[in-house]
Scaffold this active site. Structure first.
Site, PDB file in Angstrom:
ATOM      1  N   LYS A   1       0.847  -1.204   0.000  1.00  0.00           N
ATOM      2  CA  LYS A   1       0.000   0.000   0.000  1.00  0.00           C
ATOM      3  C   LYS A   1       0.880   1.250   0.000  1.00  0.00           C
ATOM      4  O   LYS A   1       2.082   1.165   0.261  1.00  0.00           O
ATOM      5  CB  LYS A   1      -0.905  -0.024   1.229  1.00  0.00           C
ATOM      6  CG  LYS A   1      -0.138  -0.073   2.548  1.00  0.00           C
ATOM      7  CD  LYS A   1      -1.067  -0.393   3.709  1.00  0.00           C
ATOM      8  CE  LYS A   1      -0.320  -0.343   5.024  1.00  0.00           C
ATOM      9  NZ  LYS A   1      -1.158  -0.793   6.146  1.00  0.00           N
TER      10      LYS A   1
ATOM     11  N   TYR B   1      14.050  31.125   3.248  1.00  0.00           N
ATOM     12  CA  TYR B   1      12.814  31.775   3.725  1.00  0.00           C
ATOM     13  C   TYR B   1      12.889  32.048   5.220  1.00  0.00           C
ATOM     14  O   TYR B   1      13.310  31.182   5.988  1.00  0.00           O
ATOM     15  CB  TYR B   1      11.612  30.864   3.474  1.00  0.00           C
ATOM     16  CG  TYR B   1      11.234  30.723   2.013  1.00  0.00           C
ATOM     17  CD1 TYR B   1      10.903  31.836   1.243  1.00  0.00           C
ATOM     18  CD2 TYR B   1      11.187  29.469   1.416  1.00  0.00           C
ATOM     19  CE1 TYR B   1      10.531  31.692  -0.087  1.00  0.00           C
ATOM     20  CE2 TYR B   1      10.817  29.311   0.095  1.00  0.00           C
ATOM     21  CZ  TYR B   1      10.494  30.433  -0.654  1.00  0.00           C
ATOM     22  OH  TYR B   1      10.126  30.284  -1.958  1.00  0.00           O
TER      23      TYR B   1
ATOM     24  N   ARG C   1     -10.755  -0.422  14.814  1.00  0.00           N
ATOM     25  CA  ARG C   1     -10.704   0.261  13.520  1.00  0.00           C
ATOM     26  C   ARG C   1     -11.630  -0.531  12.615  1.00  0.00           C
ATOM     27  O   ARG C   1     -12.811  -0.625  12.906  1.00  0.00           O
ATOM     28  CB  ARG C   1      -9.242   0.316  13.035  1.00  0.00           C
ATOM     29  CG  ARG C   1      -9.000   1.319  11.937  1.00  0.00           C
ATOM     30  CD  ARG C   1      -7.518   1.448  11.584  1.00  0.00           C
ATOM     31  NE  ARG C   1      -6.960   0.218  11.022  1.00  0.00           N
ATOM     32  CZ  ARG C   1      -5.706   0.088  10.571  1.00  0.00           C
ATOM     33  NH1 ARG C   1      -4.876   1.119  10.627  1.00  0.00           N
ATOM     34  NH2 ARG C   1      -5.281  -1.044  10.071  1.00  0.00           N
TER      35      ARG C   1
ATOM     36  N   MET D   1      10.024  23.948  -0.883  1.00  0.00           N
ATOM     37  CA  MET D   1       9.210  22.934  -1.553  1.00  0.00           C
ATOM     38  C   MET D   1      10.061  22.017  -2.451  1.00  0.00           C
ATOM     39  O   MET D   1       9.865  20.799  -2.469  1.00  0.00           O
ATOM     40  CB  MET D   1       8.119  23.605  -2.379  1.00  0.00           C
ATOM     41  CG  MET D   1       7.106  22.636  -2.955  1.00  0.00           C
ATOM     42  SD  MET D   1       5.860  23.432  -3.962  1.00  0.00           S
ATOM     43  CE  MET D   1       4.797  24.157  -2.731  1.00  0.00           C
TER      44      MET D   1
END
Ligand SMILES: *Cc1c(COP(=O)(O)O)cnc(C)c1O
Length: 376
Positions: A38, A265, A132, A313
């Site tokens: 997954k 930044y 769950r 980023m």
């Protein structure tokens, strides 16, 4: 596409094979490994990993969603693909079309899945304490009624452990209780004449800490990739795992940083002396946690180099003042080996209070993924 352009993942398929062999040694011969691939195989690349595993004679796989299952089927995975999570009724047609196996989340979900009206493979989830997914283990009547639903082809029954990573007495007590409740459900089903289903309850830590259990499948995720969730974890099994994934990026530029100048930044890092910094072509959009700003480090030519300033980023800056000969295009290691040094993802995870699973599964789609397999 050139995979090693700016930032990429290298997959050591020999280490993957090594990990499989290690697990085959501690599992019973009747227990099949059903890898959890997954979340893009915990960031590694689901198709690359699943195909490599299929070549190692692994047949069946677990995923989280129907889309993940469809992707594997289209890529040529032929065994059972179990969806561990929720599939919307809008997508039930994919279950039938691609022959995917859906988890029965509870009795109402079973009815909904049956109402779809076509034959669908299913494993029944049993909630033994995780709270769950799964029908609660004490609701044995509802659990049995799932077998009366004509369109469900039930091939398995499973549960999930929530404390198997702990090795203390309290954790072991809870885990053994979960296992006992699971056995009770299985025995009650047998008593009602319901047979012919596979059983499974162990994930990685269920195998690492309870290797003597005998079920039909082990749903191995994180440990199959050669990684522990945390470097602090103590495990019972005597097993040597090797990390499959390395994370690398290239230096985009090297420049001088004068005394009293700041970087990036928010100008959060200020030079106290003359420095040299390298700008590295990877950022938080690629999955580098922004929390590593002014905190993380990387390896360049086997030497440690600190992250300076805020992680951007698409880029981040590191201090290369004390590393000579650093130049454009050089490789920077975020996870993996460089010379005699190594960064483990579990150490990285510990440093920012998360687990390896989170860091790996967030590695972005922009990263190239390169499989490396040396001849034996
Ligand atoms: C993700 C998952 C696994 C695999 O867990 P690991 O700890 O990574 O081995 C197994 N079972 C279920 C139900 C899961 O959701």
């Amino acid at each position: 596409m050139y995979q090693k352009s700016r930032a990429w993942i290298e997959l050591d398929m020999n280490n993957l094979a090594h990990n499989i062999n290690q697990f085959r040694k501690i599992l019973s011969p009747e227990c099949a490994i059903m890898p959890a691939v997954k979340a893009n195989a915990y960031g590694h690349g689901a198709v690359l990993i699943a195909k490599a595993l299929q070549d190692l004679e692994i047949k069946d796989f677990c995923v989280a969603s129907a889309d993940e299952g469809v992707l594997l089927r289209k890529a040529g995975i032929t065994g059972q693909i179990l969806i561990l999570g929720y599939t919307s009724p809008n997508q039930f047609s994919d279950l039938a079309k691609y022959s995917l196996t859906q988890t029965v989340i509870d009795f109402p979900y079973a009815k909904m899945l049956n109402d779809f009206g076509q034959a669908v493979f299913a494993h029944v989830g049993i909630d033994t304490g995780m709270r769950r997914l799964g029908e609660r283990s004490e609701n044995i009547e509802e659990i049995c009624k799932i077998w009366e639903l004509a369109h469900l082809r039930i091939t398995g029954v499973y549960s999930h452990l929530c404390m198997s990573d702990g090795s203390g007495d309290a954790e072991r007590k809870i885990t053994l209780k979960q296992i006992e409740e699971f056995h009770e459900v299985i025995n009650l089903l047998y008593e009602k004449g319901i047979h012919h289903f596979k059983t499974h309850i162990q994930g990685s830590y269920g195998v690492l800490n309870y290797p003597a259990l005998r079920f039909d499948y082990a749903r191995l995720g994180i440990a199959l990739y050669g990684v522990l969730s945390s470097s602090r974890d103590q495990i019972i099994s005597d097993i040597k795992l090797k990390p499959v994934l390395s994370l690398k990026a290239r230096i985009a530029c090297v420049k001088q940083l004068h005394k009293d100048e700041a970087v990036g930044y928010g100008m959060t890092y200020r030079a106290e002396k003359e420095m040299r910094i390298a700008v590295v072509a990877i950022g938080y959009a690629d999955g580098i946690p922004r929390e590593l700003s002014n905190k993380g480090f990387v390896l360049i030519n086997g030497k440690k180099s600190d992250v300076v300033g805020r992680i951007c980023m698409d880029q981040l800056m590191v201090d290369v003042t004390d590393i000579s000969g650093v130049s454009y295009g050089d490789e920077v290691i975020f996870i993996g080996k460089s010379g005699s040094s190594e960064i483990l993802v579990s150490d990285l995870a510990d440093s920012i209070n998360t687990i390896s699973n989170e860091i790996l599964s967030r590695l972005g789609n922009r990263l190239g993924r390169v499989a490396i397999k040396n001849k034996f």
